[in-house]
Design an enzyme around this catalytic site. Structure first.
Site, PDB file in Angstrom:
ATOM      1  N   THR A   1      -1.121   6.165  -6.807  1.00  0.00           N
ATOM      2  CA  THR A   1      -1.723   5.955  -5.488  1.00  0.00           C
ATOM      3  C   THR A   1      -2.781   6.990  -5.129  1.00  0.00           C
ATOM      4  O   THR A   1      -3.410   6.880  -4.074  1.00  0.00           O
ATOM      5  CB  THR A   1      -0.645   5.940  -4.385  1.00  0.00           C
ATOM      6  OG1 THR A   1      -0.024   7.227  -4.306  1.00  0.00           O
ATOM      7  CG2 THR A   1       0.391   4.855  -4.649  1.00  0.00           C
TER       8      THR A   1
ATOM      9  N   GLU B   1       4.329  14.336  -3.410  1.00  0.00           N
ATOM     10  CA  GLU B   1       5.107  13.950  -4.583  1.00  0.00           C
ATOM     11  C   GLU B   1       6.571  14.408  -4.503  1.00  0.00           C
ATOM     12  O   GLU B   1       7.308  14.292  -5.478  1.00  0.00           O
ATOM     13  CB  GLU B   1       4.459  14.507  -5.857  1.00  0.00           C
ATOM     14  CG  GLU B   1       3.013  14.085  -6.037  1.00  0.00           C
ATOM     15  CD  GLU B   1       2.812  12.598  -6.298  1.00  0.00           C
ATOM     16  OE1 GLU B   1       3.795  11.830  -6.304  1.00  0.00           O
ATOM     17  OE2 GLU B   1       1.665  12.195  -6.509  1.00  0.00           O
TER      18      GLU B   1
END
Length: 146
Positions: free
Chosen positions: A16, A86
């Site tokens: 992404t 993340e």
């Protein structure tokens, strides 16, 4: 190698954070100097809940993505922001990803060292047992087919 904030490596992005994906503009626009296509051997992409996981597999790959270099003035802020995105904190057993240094290959065959966010060990084990591999190792192509 132990990841440190003093090691200013570029980043290999494969999900992404790639151009055209939702997190690219949010995190990278205005913070990078270059974005070039690259590949990572020895890995597979697995489907996640709206984003992929990269799992290291010696016979896997390549995974397709981009090698991005941060503006020097933005590097610390970008690295910290990507760690949060993340779900990575050094040594935290709840990590979804681990940030590791790996070699990627540019399309012209040049090798470069980069930070790569790979699935944390517990996540990788679950994906290997019952996850869905993204064929061809290309998140953008996978999303385009859906």
């Amino acid at each position: 190698m132990t990841p440190t904030y003093e090691t200013r490596l570029p980043f290999f992005v494969y999900g992404t954070l790639r151009p055209g994906e939702p997190n690219h503009d949010v995190h990278l626009r205005g913070n990078v100097t270059t974005e070039v296509p690259a590949r990572l051997a020895g890995a597979l992409l697995y489907e996640g809940p709206g984003y992929p996981y990269l799992v290291e597999e010696p016979e896997g790959g390549p995974v397709r993505g981009e090698l991005i270099a941060a503006h020097p003035a933005a590097y610390e802020r970008l690295l910290a922001g990507l760690d949060v995105l993340e779900h990575y904190a050094p040594g935290d057993p709840r990590n979804l990803y681990e940030r590791v240094e790996r070699e990627v290959t540019l399309l012209d065959g040049t090798a470069a060292r980069a930070w790569v966010y790979v699935a944390a060990p517990s996540v990788a084990a679950r994906l290997r047992a019952s996850g869905a591999v993204i064929g061809g190792g290309d998140w953008a192509s996978f999303r385009a087919r859906r």
